[in-house]
Structures are given as structure tokens and as C-alpha cells.
Design an enzyme around this catalytic site. Structure first.
Site, short mmCIF file in Angstrom:
data_model
loop_
_atom_site.label_atom_id
_atom_site.label_comp_id
_atom_site.label_asym_id
_atom_site.label_seq_id
_atom_site.Cartn_x
_atom_site.Cartn_y
_atom_site.Cartn_z
N GLU A 122 20.24 60.00 55.84
CA GLU A 122 21.02 59.37 56.98
C GLU A 122 22.14 58.44 56.12
O GLU A 122 22.29 57.22 56.62
CB GLU A 122 20.14 58.09 57.48
CG GLU A 122 19.37 57.22 56.58
CD GLU A 122 18.06 57.57 55.83
OE1 GLU A 122 17.66 59.04 55.79
OE2 GLU A 122 17.26 56.84 55.34
N HIS A 125 16.99 61.62 64.93
CA HIS A 125 16.25 61.07 63.79
C HIS A 125 17.18 60.12 62.87
O HIS A 125 17.08 58.99 62.45
CB HIS A 125 15.46 61.73 62.76
CG HIS A 125 14.68 61.19 61.86
ND1 HIS A 125 13.20 60.54 62.00
CD2 HIS A 125 15.02 61.04 60.61
CE1 HIS A 125 12.85 60.03 60.69
NE2 HIS A 125 13.82 60.32 60.00
N GLU A 126 18.27 61.11 62.24
CA GLU A 126 19.21 60.33 61.33
C GLU A 126 20.01 59.50 61.76
O GLU A 126 20.32 58.20 61.31
CB GLU A 126 19.96 61.36 60.46
CG GLU A 126 19.24 62.56 59.74
CD GLU A 126 18.14 62.24 58.87
OE1 GLU A 126 18.12 61.00 58.31
OE2 GLU A 126 17.30 62.87 58.84
N HIS A 137 18.36 56.18 62.07
CA HIS A 137 18.56 55.24 60.81
C HIS A 137 19.48 54.19 60.72
O HIS A 137 19.56 53.35 60.19
CB HIS A 137 18.47 56.27 59.73
CG HIS A 137 17.03 56.69 59.02
ND1 HIS A 137 16.36 56.02 58.70
CD2 HIS A 137 16.71 57.72 58.99
CE1 HIS A 137 15.06 56.54 58.25
NE2 HIS A 137 15.50 57.80 58.40
N GLU A 177 10.90 54.55 57.79
CA GLU A 177 10.82 55.86 58.37
C GLU A 177 10.06 55.79 59.57
O GLU A 177 10.12 56.59 60.63
CB GLU A 177 10.23 56.93 57.45
CG GLU A 177 11.02 57.25 56.34
CD GLU A 177 12.34 58.02 56.77
OE1 GLU A 177 12.48 58.50 57.72
OE2 GLU A 177 13.19 57.83 56.00
N ASP A 234 9.21 58.88 44.68
CA ASP A 234 9.21 60.33 45.24
C ASP A 234 7.72 60.97 45.20
O ASP A 234 7.50 61.76 45.95
CB ASP A 234 10.22 61.34 44.19
CG ASP A 234 11.64 61.26 44.65
OD1 ASP A 234 11.84 61.14 45.98
OD2 ASP A 234 12.45 61.43 43.79
N TYR A 246 6.11 58.07 57.82
CA TYR A 246 6.58 58.69 59.22
C TYR A 246 5.66 58.54 60.29
O TYR A 246 5.82 57.88 61.56
CB TYR A 246 7.00 60.06 59.15
CG TYR A 246 8.23 60.26 58.23
CD1 TYR A 246 8.00 60.38 56.75
CD2 TYR A 246 9.46 60.46 58.83
CE1 TYR A 246 8.96 60.68 55.75
CE2 TYR A 246 10.62 60.70 57.74
CZ TYR A 246 10.20 60.55 56.43
OH TYR A 246 11.34 61.01 55.38
#
Ligand code: BES
Ligand code: ZN
Length: 640
Positions: free
Chosen positions: A287, A311-312, A315, A334, A390, A398
Site C-alpha cells: 500500500e 484492501h490496499e 490502507h 491489517e 517478517d 489480518y
């Protein structure tokens, strides 16, 4: 907005809440709280031969305490010079005593009386595996020019330039880039500066809304744009532009925006532009403001994966405008974004679709929690030991995040009661970064002041289970009307097979079930259900796998479908049925998608069925994938 008196947090959270909110970010080596950062000014050239960015970054800083030095995150970046207010000054790169997963620190000692100052750092990014992707001509579709794209979330911006690489620091940006080809960064064009510019290889940009370093991004290559709405342009390589633009017909992105603006407040970023990236882009979407990067799989031909763009786009509010202050609170980015994405779906197609999407998400959540390291299944993560964010990445922030918000929506009495809070929350934390404790405090205090009986209901919420405990949360009630048909079709299949009792199956006797009006996403649910039944009863084999599909009216739509979500499940079914005839076709397909969501489980599956083929396929295609993806697949199928 008037400041309201603070409300006490529920005791389980009060115990954990930091003395000073937002909570410190443990994923950086910085002393960032000692400074106010006013502006980031980047000025660099892209060198395709060296695969490097070379230039300067300048920060407007104000010291808030008696910190003796200013620290910047640097990993694979070399620093050539440092100036304070235009005067060269001493610096060092600290590598000792730091957690290597978080990189190194550039340390610039300060004079006692320095308060407000401009810090200028000369840098050159060194080839890195994660942040900057330089593709040769041959690796692009058009084969005309080299291509560069970046990916900084969560902590890879420090591999691009020396920076305050924490989502707890947000600044406006000014950017000047020297490059002889089309270049976009996560900013608006700075037309004023551009007009004054005489060198046609120089691009000027500005980002007036403060953003964290992880949202800085660059794309450069033979790319072209097509307008797909009043505020939106899609970019990609010229050969694919028409097909990509067609996926977003009828100004659908403007419609997404309309739903968000209705629910929240006017869009703050002027435009929403995105790039359909080369195949190697490892995520569905990212995003970056004015420069979302989207995976090729988003363009599936049936318009059914454009929810990635919803979704993006969402953001723009959750994540980009209101940001998690550290990666321990990533669910605020998220979970909220999935929540808003599904509100967009409801706004466009009706409430049933929101529930349909939530059910698919729930299935995903069940499956991931089943397979993953349980310590990462909590909504509030613990990264205080310097764990790599990560490694903590999963579906949990999410979908558990979405379900928590959906639960709150239900507790307060539905969207009509929840929406004023949503607006209040995003307004309150606009252009700032926050942690979960601040979010809960905001929630409770909003209803305390506006509707006391709702406030009392909110005190009953089991925050401990939702936010602090491992594993699946309680399952909410969903409207199952759109999934029921797909599930019962799967059930009929299975009982038909079972009724044969081991005798040869006469598929012509299979009841003809009309599935031709199924959407691709319904086919996804149907195929998922067959796969779940197989997990329980182990009934798929090479006699019935393909035959079974052949007798539904959607067979051709499944085998010819370009939608990666459908295709991947079809192959999964064939592979689980050990349909050897399909192995090669699956292997070829794996060479055409770069999104880790498909590539990683794809190789694991191929590896289970035919390790030799998995290895040779990976050797053949690994040059096409993103280095992060290559590293992950190697781990997944034990190649090292
Ligand atoms: N911000 C994420 C991508 C990301 C997260 C990249 C963490 C690196 C580290 C993006 O918004 C995202 O969630 N993408 C999803 C799209 C989906 C949920 C619609 C993806 O890539 O699958
Ligand atoms: Zn996201």
C-alpha cells in the site's frame, strides 16, 4: 477535536500497557524518541549498472532531550559523509552489541547546544536481497528497459537509505530522483519544482502527508499509465496495460473510494495510483501511498481479485494515515484494513458479500493457526527480543484482527452504532502512530461519553482472549447464504463417492448440479470444502479426482480459469488425488506466478508428490522469483 478525559483500561491490559504510549518499537536500533523529525528530503540517482541508489538524505530534526547522538538505521547501505547544518561532522557505524536481524546503526554525535538542526547523510545502497529489485531487460515483459521496484515493509527501508526505520516516526517527504526513464515514488509529482527543472532526467516529488519510512517506495522502468477513474491511474508495462486497465472498468476504484469517504472522511492523499508489478513481486499488494504495488494475479480476467486493490486502498486510512506504532501492533494496520475492505464489499455488493469474504477469511485463519508456530498466533505480538517482524507475519493480524473488530461491531449493536466510533478513531489518530492500548482506550472512552450502556457492554468483552491469548478466537455468527450452496455441493460429491462403496464409480450417474452461475470465489469455497473433506476422509485418488470435477457444469470454468485462487485449488485437488498427468502442468504454472501465497505452498505440495520434479522445477524458475521468495521456498522444501 476536544481532548476527552482518559478512561481506565480493563485490568488485563492495564497491567501490560507501557508507561508512555505509544509503546516503544523494538524492531529498530534507534533512539528515535529523543527527536522530532520534521521533514525527509531525499535526493538520489538510480544506477542500473551498479544496482544501487546513490545520493543524499536530509532530515530536519529537533532534539527533545539530552541524547548525545542521533542514530539512523542502516543495513546494506554505505555512508560516505555526514553534515550537520552544512558542516561535515564525525560519524560511525555501530555493529557491535546490536541484534543483527535489525541491521546496524549510523551514529552521529551531537554538540551539547545543538537543538534544531539539519542532518545530511551521503549514502549508497549496496545490493540487497530484500528491498530493491533490479530486473534486467530480459526479465521484463517488454524486454525494452531495466526495471526497479522496492519493498520496504516491515523493516527493509534501512536497506535503501539511512533512515528512522520505525512506524513510530512519520514525516512529509521531498524527493528528487535522477533517472533517464519513467520513475514513480510513493509521493505526488512536485509540479512547482518540476517546472523549474531544466534537466529532463530529473523527477521531483513531494509527499505532504507524513509517512513512515516503510511506505517509501520507488518503481522505475518501461511503464505507462491509463486513467481508470477521476482520481486513479493504473501503471504497468505497455504490453499488459490494456488488459490490466480493463480489470478496473466502470470506475470501480472510485466506487471503492466513495464507500470509504462515506464511512470515514474525505480522502487525504489526492490520488490513488497503482502499479501492476512484474511477476517477481512477492505479495498480493503493498500500500505505498500513490504507488500501491499489485501482483499480476490481481488481474485475473474475471474481476474477482480486485478486492486486493480495495484492501490496499483501505490502507490509505488504516496503516498509512493511522499507523501501528510498532510491528507488535501490526494488527491495527491489517485487521482494520481487512475490516474496511469488507465494508467496501458490503457497500458495493451487499452485506452478504461481506460475510462471504469473512467466511473465506475464517477458513484461512483456521488453517494457518493449525499449521503455524503458536507464539505468533496472538494479536498483540511480542517482538521485544528483537525477533524479525517478517518471521511473525501470518494471516493472524489480518483475520483475527478483522474478527475482533467484527465482534466489537456486534457488541456495540451493529454498524449503525459502530460507524460513529470508526470515524472518531480515524479522526483522532489521523497522521499519527498508536498502539493497541490507545485503541482500546479510545474505544471505551468514546462510548463512555456517548452511550454509557454500550460502554458497559464493552467492559464485558474478553480482551484477554482476543488480544493476548494464542489460538483461534471464538467464531462469530456469519450469514452463510452464499457459501451454503457451495458447501452442500461438496457434501453431495463426497456422499456420492462414498455410496459407491469401493465399486467402480459411474460418474454419469452423478446428479447434475448447476454450478455455472457460481462466481470464481464460490468455486474457491467449493474446492476448499472438497479439500477439507479429503483431509478428514482421505478419499481423493487418481480415479476420482479429475472425473469428479468433470461432471459439474463448472468444469470448464475451473480448468480454464485464470484466476489464481481457483487455479491453485484445482491443482491442489489434482495433486492430493495424485493425478500424475497434472504434475507437469502444475509445475509450469508455478513458473508463472511470483506471489508467495501460491508459490510457497505450491512447491511444498509438488515436493510431497514428486520431490525430483519439485527440485528441478525450482531450479528452472528460481531466477524469476523474488529473493525473499527463493529463500522461503528453499527453507520450505529443505533445499539447503
Ligand atoms: N501491507 C501488506 C503487505 C505486506 C505486509 C508486505 C507485511 C510486507 C510485510 C498488504 O497490504 C497486504 O496485506 N497484502 C495482501 C493482500 C490481501 C490481504 C488482500 C497480500 O499480499 O496478500
Ligand atoms: Zn494489508
Amino acid at each position: 477535536m476536544s481532548k476527552q478525559p482518559l478512561i481506565k483500561l480493563p485490568p488485563v491490559l492495564e497491567k501490560l500497557a507501557p508507561k508512555q504510549s505509544p509503546e516503544l518499537d523494538y524492531s529498530t536500533n534507534l533512539n528515535y524518541r529523543s527527536f522530532f523529525v520534521g521533514l525527509t528530503n531525499l535526493d538520489f540517482a538510480v544506477n542500473f549498472e551498479k544496482k544501487a541508489l546513490i545520493g543524499f538524505v536530509e532530515y530536519e530534526l529537533e532534539r527533545k532531550d539530552d541524547a548525545e547522538a542521533v542514530f539512523l538505521d542502516v543495513t546494506t547501505v554505505s555512508v560516505s559523509s555526514v553534515e550537520i547544518d552544512g558542516k561535515p561532522t564525525q560519524f560511525s557505524i555501530k555493529t557491535e552489541g546490536l541484534n543483527n536481524k535489525l541491521g546496524n546503526a549510523l551514529v552521529v554525535p551531537l554538540q551539547k547546544d545543538t537543538k534544531k538542526f539539519v542532518l545530511k547523510v551521503g549514502f549508497e545502497s549496496l545490493p540487497s536481497l530484500t528491498a530493491l529489485q533490479f530486473l534486467d531487460k530480459a526479465q521484463t515483459d517488454g524486454k525494452k528497459a531495466g526495471y526497479l521496484f522496492s519493498q520496504s515493509e516491515p523493516i527493509h527501508a534501512r536497506l535503501i537509505f539511512p533512515c528512522f526505520d520505525t512506524p513510530g516516526v512519520k514525516t512529509p517527504y521531498k524527493v528528487r530522483v535522477v533517472l533517464p526513464q519513467k520513475t514513480l515514488v510513493s509521493c505526488l509529482p512536485d509540479s512547482e519544482a518540476q517546472e523549474k527543472e531544466t534537466d529532463k532526467n530529473v523527477y521531483h516529488f513531494k509527499q505532504p502527508v507524513p509517512i513512515p519510512a516503510y511506505l517509501f517506495a520507488i518503481v522505475s522502468g518501461d511503464i505507462e499509465g491509463a486513467k481508470i477513474g477521476p482520481r486513479s491511474t493504473i501503471y504497468t508495462e505497455p504490453v499488459g496495460l490494456e488488459r490490466c486497465a480493463a480489470e478496473f472498468k466502470d470506475e470501480v476504484v472510485e466506487k471503492f473510494l466513495g464507500v470509504l469517504e462515506n464511512l470515514l472522511f474525505p480522502y487525504e492523499w489526492s490520488t490513488y495510483d497503482f502499479v501492476v508489478a512484474p511477476m517477481a513481486f512477492p505479495y498480493g499488494g503493498m500500500e505505498n501511498p500513490q504507488l500501491t504495488l499489485a501482483n499480476l494475479t490481481v488481474v485475473s480476467g474475471d474481476g474477482e481479485n480486485i478486492d486486493v486493490i480495495a484492501h490496499e486502498l483501505a490502507h490509505s486510512y488504516s496503516g498509512n494515515l493511522v499507523t501501528n506504532a510498532s510491528w507488535e501492533h501490526f494488527w491495527l494496520n491489517e485487521g482494520w484494513t481487512v475490516y474496511l475492505e469488507r465494508r467496501i464489499l458490503a457497500g458495493l455488493h451487499g452485506e452478504k458479500y461481506r460475510h462471504f469474504s469473512a467466511i473465506i477469511g475464517w477458513q484461512d485463519l483456521e488453517e494457518s493457526i493449525d499449521q503455524m508456530d503458536k507464539k505468533y498466533t496472538k494479536l498483540i505480538q511480542n517482538l521485544k527480543d528483537g525477533s524479525d517482524p517478517d518471521d511473525a507475519f501470518s494471516t493472524v493480524p489480518y483475520e483475527k484482527g478483522f474478527n475482533f473488530l467484527f465482534h466489537l461491531e456486534n457488541v456495540v449493536g451493529g454498524t449503525s452504532e459502530f460507524d460513529p466510533f470508526i470515524r472518531h478513531y480515524f479522526t483522532t489518530f489521523r497522521k499519527t502512530s498508536l498502539d493497541t492500548y490507545q485503541f482500546i482506550e479510545c474505544l471505551l472512552s468514546f462510548y463512555y461519553h456517548t452511550n454509557y450502556s454500550i460502554y458497559e457492554k464493552l467492559l464485558e468483552v474478553d480482551y484477554e482472549t482476543w488480544l493476548l491469548k494464542e489460538g483461534l478466537p471464538p467464531k462469530p455468527q456469519f450469514d452463510t447464504s452464499l457459501v451454503d450452496v457451495c458447501i452442500s455441493l461438496g457434501d453431495k460429491y463426497y456422499s456420492f463417492l462414498k455410496s459407491a462403496n469401493g465399486e467402480p464409480i459411474d460418474f454419469t450417474q452423478f446428479p447434475d448440479l448447476e454450478t455455472s452461475d457460481y462466481s470464481s470465489n464460490q468455486l474457491v469455497v467449493f474446492l476448499d470444502h472438497i479439500l477439507t473433506l479429503h483431509k478428514k476422509h482421505d478419499f481423493l485418488n487418481s480415479d476420482n479426482g479429475r472425473a469428479m470435477l468433470r461432471y459439474i457444469s463448472s468444469y470448464l470454468r475451473i480448468v480454464k480459469n485464470l484466476n489464481a485462487e481457483v487455479r491453485f485449488r484445482m491443482y491442489r485437488l489434482f495433486m492430493l488425488a495424485r493425478e500424475q498427468k497434472e504434475y507437469d502442468s502444475f509445475a509450469e504454472w508455478l513458473g508463472t506466478v511470483g506471489r508467495m501465497k501460491f508459490v510457497r505452498p505450491g512447491y511444498m505440495l509438488l515436493n510431497e508428490c514428486d520431490r525430483k520434479l519439485a527440485i528441478s522445477t525450482f531450479e528452472r524458475f528460481k531466477g524469476r522469483y523474488h529473493p525473499i521468495c527463493v529463500a522461503m521456498v528453499k527453507k520450505d522444501i529443505s533445499l539447503d
